[in-house]
Write a protein that holds these residues in place. Structure first.
Motif, PDB file in Angstrom:
ATOM      1  N   TRP A   1       0.775  -1.229   0.000  1.00 33.85           N
ATOM      2  CA  TRP A   1       0.000   0.000   0.000  1.00 33.85           C
ATOM      3  C   TRP A   1       0.810   1.285   0.000  1.00 33.85           C
ATOM      4  CZ3 TRP A   1      -2.176  -3.581   3.931  1.00 33.85           C
ATOM      5  CH2 TRP A   1      -3.210  -4.361   3.377  1.00 33.85           C
ATOM      6  N   VAL A   2       2.112   1.209   0.331  1.00 35.44           N
ATOM      7  CA  VAL A   2       2.906   2.430   0.421  1.00 35.44           C
ATOM      8  C   VAL A   2       3.963   2.493  -0.678  1.00 35.44           C
ATOM      9  CG1 VAL A   2       4.438   3.788   1.895  1.00 35.44           C
ATOM     10  CG2 VAL A   2       2.526   2.548   2.915  1.00 35.44           C
ATOM     11  N   LEU A   3       4.716   1.448  -0.785  1.00 36.09           N
ATOM     12  CA  LEU A   3       5.818   1.418  -1.748  1.00 36.09           C
ATOM     13  C   LEU A   3       5.289   1.054  -3.127  1.00 36.09           C
ATOM     14  CD1 LEU A   3       8.229  -0.595   0.551  1.00 36.09           C
ATOM     15  CD2 LEU A   3       8.125   1.882   0.277  1.00 36.09           C
ATOM     16  N   ARG A   4       5.608   1.846  -4.109  1.00 32.30           N
ATOM     17  CA  ARG A   4       5.079   1.612  -5.454  1.00 32.30           C
ATOM     18  C   ARG A   4       6.128   1.114  -6.442  1.00 32.30           C
ATOM     19  NH1 ARG A   4       0.186   0.999  -4.072  1.00 32.30           N
ATOM     20  NH2 ARG A   4      -0.961   2.836  -3.505  1.00 32.30           N
ATOM     21  N   SER A   5       7.392   1.412  -6.213  1.00 36.92           N
ATOM     22  CA  SER A   5       8.411   1.010  -7.182  1.00 36.92           C
ATOM     23  C   SER A   5       8.694  -0.486  -7.065  1.00 36.92           C
ATOM     24  CB  SER A   5       9.696   1.808  -6.984  1.00 36.92           C
ATOM     25  OG  SER A   5      10.394   1.347  -5.854  1.00 36.92           O
ATOM     26  N   ARG A   6       9.108  -1.039  -8.166  1.00 32.04           N
ATOM     27  CA  ARG A   6       9.419  -2.467  -8.210  1.00 32.04           C
ATOM     28  C   ARG A   6      10.513  -2.805  -7.204  1.00 32.04           C
ATOM     29  NH1 ARG A   6      13.415  -4.882 -11.220  1.00 32.04           N
ATOM     30  NH2 ARG A   6      13.186  -7.112 -11.531  1.00 32.04           N
ATOM     31  N   GLY A   7      11.568  -1.996  -7.164  1.00 30.05           N
ATOM     32  CA  GLY A   7      12.684  -2.253  -6.256  1.00 30.05           C
ATOM     33  C   GLY A   7      12.274  -2.211  -4.794  1.00 30.05           C
ATOM     34  N   ALA A   8      11.417  -1.250  -4.449  1.00 27.23           N
ATOM     35  CA  ALA A   8      10.955  -1.145  -3.059  1.00 27.23           C
ATOM     36  C   ALA A   8      10.086  -2.342  -2.693  1.00 27.23           C
ATOM     37  CB  ALA A   8      10.188   0.157  -2.857  1.00 27.23           C
ATOM     38  N   ARG A   9       9.263  -2.781  -3.628  1.00 28.45           N
ATOM     39  CA  ARG A   9       8.424  -3.951  -3.352  1.00 28.45           C
ATOM     40  C   ARG A   9       9.266  -5.214  -3.242  1.00 28.45           C
ATOM     41  NH1 ARG A   9       2.922  -2.519  -6.660  1.00 28.45           N
ATOM     42  NH2 ARG A   9       2.021  -1.343  -4.937  1.00 28.45           N
ATOM     43  N   VAL A  10      10.309  -5.323  -4.055  1.00 27.39           N
ATOM     44  CA  VAL A  10      11.226  -6.459  -3.925  1.00 27.39           C
ATOM     45  C   VAL A  10      11.864  -6.431  -2.537  1.00 27.39           C
ATOM     46  CG1 VAL A  10      13.433  -7.414  -4.735  1.00 27.39           C
ATOM     47  CG2 VAL A  10      11.675  -6.779  -6.390  1.00 27.39           C
ATOM     48  N   GLY A  11      12.291  -5.250  -2.097  1.00 20.54           N
ATOM     49  CA  GLY A  11      12.880  -5.117  -0.769  1.00 20.54           C
ATOM     50  C   GLY A  11      11.906  -5.500   0.336  1.00 20.54           C
ATOM     51  N   ALA A  12      10.651  -5.069   0.207  1.00 18.49           N
ATOM     52  CA  ALA A  12       9.634  -5.416   1.204  1.00 18.49           C
ATOM     53  C   ALA A  12       9.411  -6.925   1.238  1.00 18.49           C
ATOM     54  CB  ALA A  12       8.326  -4.689   0.901  1.00 18.49           C
ATOM     55  N   ALA A  13       9.364  -7.537   0.066  1.00 16.51           N
ATOM     56  CA  ALA A  13       9.166  -8.988   0.007  1.00 16.51           C
ATOM     57  C   ALA A  13      10.360  -9.732   0.591  1.00 16.51           C
ATOM     58  CB  ALA A  13       8.906  -9.425  -1.428  1.00 16.51           C
TER      59      ALA A  13
ATOM     60  N   VAL B   1       5.570 -13.311  -4.494  1.00 17.88           N
ATOM     61  CA  VAL B   1       5.709 -11.884  -4.798  1.00 17.88           C
ATOM     62  C   VAL B   1       7.019 -11.641  -5.535  1.00 17.88           C
ATOM     63  CG1 VAL B   1       6.087  -9.609  -3.757  1.00 17.88           C
ATOM     64  CG2 VAL B   1       4.254 -11.075  -2.912  1.00 17.88           C
ATOM     65  N   LEU B   2       8.092 -12.220  -5.028  1.00 15.97           N
ATOM     66  CA  LEU B   2       9.397 -12.041  -5.672  1.00 15.97           C
ATOM     67  C   LEU B   2       9.391 -12.586  -7.096  1.00 15.97           C
ATOM     68  CD1 LEU B   2      11.701 -12.865  -2.645  1.00 15.97           C
ATOM     69  CD2 LEU B   2      11.410 -10.643  -3.754  1.00 15.97           C
ATOM     70  N   ARG B   3       8.791 -13.753  -7.296  1.00 18.44           N
ATOM     71  CA  ARG B   3       8.724 -14.317  -8.657  1.00 18.44           C
ATOM     72  C   ARG B   3       7.942 -13.393  -9.584  1.00 18.44           C
ATOM     73  NH1 ARG B   3       8.280 -18.786  -5.661  1.00 18.44           N
ATOM     74  NH2 ARG B   3       6.008 -18.882  -5.780  1.00 18.44           N
ATOM     75  N   ALA B   4       6.825 -12.881  -9.098  1.00 15.17           N
ATOM     76  CA  ALA B   4       6.011 -11.982  -9.934  1.00 15.17           C
ATOM     77  C   ALA B   4       6.784 -10.714 -10.279  1.00 15.17           C
ATOM     78  CB  ALA B   4       4.706 -11.634  -9.221  1.00 15.17           C
ATOM     79  N   LEU B   5       7.480 -10.154  -9.310  1.00 13.88           N
ATOM     80  CA  LEU B   5       8.212  -8.912  -9.554  1.00 13.88           C
ATOM     81  C   LEU B   5       9.443  -9.132 -10.423  1.00 13.88           C
ATOM     82  CD1 LEU B   5       7.916  -7.260  -6.046  1.00 13.88           C
ATOM     83  CD2 LEU B   5       6.800  -6.523  -8.156  1.00 13.88           C
ATOM     84  N   LEU B   6      10.092 -10.260 -10.258  1.00 14.63           N
ATOM     85  CA  LEU B   6      11.295 -10.523 -11.062  1.00 14.63           C
ATOM     86  C   LEU B   6      10.936 -10.858 -12.504  1.00 14.63           C
ATOM     87  CD1 LEU B   6      13.511 -12.329  -8.428  1.00 14.63           C
ATOM     88  CD2 LEU B   6      13.585  -9.948  -9.175  1.00 14.63           C
ATOM     89  N   ARG B   7       9.729 -11.363 -12.738  1.00 15.41           N
ATOM     90  CA  ARG B   7       9.254 -11.579 -14.110  1.00 15.41           C
ATOM     91  C   ARG B   7       8.970 -10.257 -14.803  1.00 15.41           C
ATOM     92  NH1 ARG B   7       4.515 -15.638 -13.332  1.00 15.41           N
ATOM     93  NH2 ARG B   7       5.314 -15.935 -11.286  1.00 15.41           N
ATOM     94  N   ASP B   8       8.820  -9.204 -14.020  1.00 18.64           N
ATOM     95  CA  ASP B   8       8.497  -7.877 -14.528  1.00 18.64           C
ATOM     96  C   ASP B   8       9.615  -7.318 -15.414  1.00 18.64           C
ATOM     97  OD1 ASP B   8       6.923  -5.683 -14.809  1.00 18.64           O
ATOM     98  OD2 ASP B   8       7.263  -4.891 -12.798  1.00 18.64           O
ATOM     99  N   GLY B   9      10.834  -7.746 -15.178  1.00 20.73           N
ATOM    100  CA  GLY B   9      11.961  -7.287 -15.999  1.00 20.73           C
ATOM    101  C   GLY B   9      12.557  -6.001 -15.472  1.00 20.73           C
ATOM    102  N   PRO B  10      13.859  -5.771 -15.713  1.00 26.70           N
ATOM    103  CA  PRO B  10      14.547  -4.609 -15.179  1.00 26.70           C
ATOM    104  C   PRO B  10      14.175  -3.292 -15.864  1.00 26.70           C
ATOM    105  CG  PRO B  10      16.020  -5.889 -16.553  1.00 26.70           C
ATOM    106  CD  PRO B  10      14.733  -6.672 -16.436  1.00 26.70           C
ATOM    107  N   GLN B  11      13.568  -3.336 -17.055  1.00 28.04           N
ATOM    108  CA  GLN B  11      13.283  -2.107 -17.776  1.00 28.04           C
ATOM    109  C   GLN B  11      12.144  -1.295 -17.178  1.00 28.04           C
ATOM    110  OE1 GLN B  11      12.785  -5.144 -18.876  1.00 28.04           O
ATOM    111  NE2 GLN B  11      10.747  -5.331 -19.753  1.00 28.04           N
ATOM    112  N   ARG B  12      11.338  -1.852 -16.277  1.00 30.50           N
ATOM    113  CA  ARG B  12      10.179  -1.130 -15.718  1.00 30.50           C
ATOM    114  C   ARG B  12      10.378  -0.925 -14.219  1.00 30.50           C
ATOM    115  NH1 ARG B  12       5.011  -0.681 -18.230  1.00 30.50           N
ATOM    116  NH2 ARG B  12       4.367  -0.814 -16.079  1.00 30.50           N
ATOM    117  N   GLN B  13      11.304  -0.094 -13.864  1.00 27.41           N
ATOM    118  CA  GLN B  13      11.641   0.109 -12.470  1.00 27.41           C
ATOM    119  C   GLN B  13      10.592   0.915 -11.697  1.00 27.41           C
ATOM    120  OE1 GLN B  13      14.204  -0.993 -10.581  1.00 27.41           O
ATOM    121  NE2 GLN B  13      14.874  -2.296 -12.234  1.00 27.41           N
ATOM    122  N   ALA B  14      10.046   1.964 -12.274  1.00 21.64           N
ATOM    123  CA  ALA B  14       9.117   2.828 -11.543  1.00 21.64           C
ATOM    124  C   ALA B  14       7.690   2.511 -11.916  1.00 21.64           C
ATOM    125  CB  ALA B  14       9.416   4.289 -11.854  1.00 21.64           C
ATOM    126  N   ALA B  15       6.785   2.686 -10.941  1.00 19.77           N
ATOM    127  CA  ALA B  15       5.361   2.430 -11.203  1.00 19.77           C
ATOM    128  C   ALA B  15       4.671   3.655 -11.748  1.00 19.77           C
ATOM    129  CB  ALA B  15       4.667   1.971  -9.919  1.00 19.77           C
TER     130      ALA B  15
END
Length: 172
Positions: free
Chosen positions: A61-73, A158-172
């Motif tokens: 609910w707070v962190l929107r970027s892919r990297g921040a969500r990976v960190g939370a997970a 969550v990590l699998r879903a976010l890592l499938r996202d690819g490095p090119q889409r860092q910001a939400a």
């Protein structure tokens, strides 16, 4: 497809956060309504459920970027792994000893002053052997261990879903 993975990750994080809140509420009901008093290892597991839940809530609910969500997970995964270790230690070692006074769990809770800040949630009032009562025929620590395993699986998804996202889409 990447947006779908991000939505799935946020939904999984939210589900894990809600699951932690339900588990904490259930623990308090069992303690205060049904008189199942917690030991130091139970209290430490409550803290770890709280930390997993906070990490998941922040990621959902707070962190929107892919990297921040990976960190939370990853943080949720680490706290859940620590919780699993605490639950297994309680069941396999602490519940079989005569006393569990001043264990690592006691020292952590006391160092954080949690027993003073929120005694209704973090004050250990039972021995480890007394606290590992069966609930529906299964020792309480094993229920806790199973919940931590489910949380680890959720954080891993969550990590699998976010890592499938690819490095090119860092910001939400």
């Amino acid at each position: 497809m990447p947006d779908r993975n991000r939505e799935r990750a946020a939904a999984l994080l939210a589900a894990c956060a809600v699951f932690c809140a339900v588990l904490l509420a259930l623990g308090l009901v069992l303690q205060h309504v049904f008189d199942m008093q917690p030991c130091a290892w139970c209290v430490l597991q409550r803290l770890l459920f709280l930390l997993v839940g906070l990490a998941c809530a922040a990621g959902a609910w707070v962190l929107r970027s892919r990297g921040a969500r990976v960190g939370a997970a990853l943080l949720a995964e680490a706290f859940a792994a620590a919780g699993l270790a605490a639950a297994l230690y309680q069941h396999l070692v602490a519940a079989r000893s005569d006393s569990c006074v001043l264990t690592l769990a006691d020292r952590i809770v006391m160092a954080l002053s949690l027993h003073e800040i929120a005694p209704s949630m973090f004050l250990a009032t039972a021995s480890c052997a007394d606290a590992n009562l069966p609930l529906l025929g299964v020792p309480f620590a094993l229920w806790s261990a199973a919940a931590f395993v489910l949380l680890m699986l959720g954080a891993g998804a969550v990590l699998r879903a976010l890592l499938r996202d690819g490095p090119q889409r860092q910001a939400a």
